[in-house]
Design a protein around this motif. Structure first.
Motif: not given
Length: 117
Positions: A95-117
């Motif tokens: 999150i902090y490495k990404s300069t973009s805090f766009s909706f698409n970035t947020i959604r992708l991070l949530i998808r990755k997290y949900n896929a792990k759990y």
């Protein structure tokens, strides 16, 4: 109306609101209204979208808005910190490495997290 757009251990919600027929208060506003009427064939409107995040049934928290001003009073940094805390340490770095805090970035991070759990 709030709609769930990502479901899992972390849920992402979207709320769309519309503002119809703003009254022009100056000449520039009147021109914008007139051009909007001509182009859109109807009453001008503005769409505001807000996204909210929830984890494990805890309170829903605002995470992103499509407006310049944050309607919940939280800064971008505070919302990034909230997302990092919900996603855990491994995703926080991403999150902090990404300069973009766009909706698409947020959604992708949530998808990755949900896929792990």
């Amino acid at each position: 109306m709030v709609k769930c757009i990502e479901d899992g251990k972390i849920a992402l919600y979207e709320q769309k609101r519309y503002n119809y027929g703003q009254t022009p208060d100056n000449a520039l506003g009147a021109m914008a209204t007139l051009s909007s009427l001509i182009i859109k064939n109807g009453i001008p409107n503005i769409q505001f979208t807000s996204w909210y995040i929830e984890k494990d049934g805890c309170a829903i928290a605002p995470i992103k808005h499509n407006t310049f001003a944050s309607i919940d009073g939280k800064t971008r940094r505070e919302r990034k910190t909230l997302l990092g805390s919900l996603l855990g340490d491994s995703s926080s770095e991403e999150i902090y490495k990404s300069t973009s805090f766009s909706f698409n970035t947020i959604r992708l991070l949530i998808r990755k997290y949900n896929a792990k759990y």
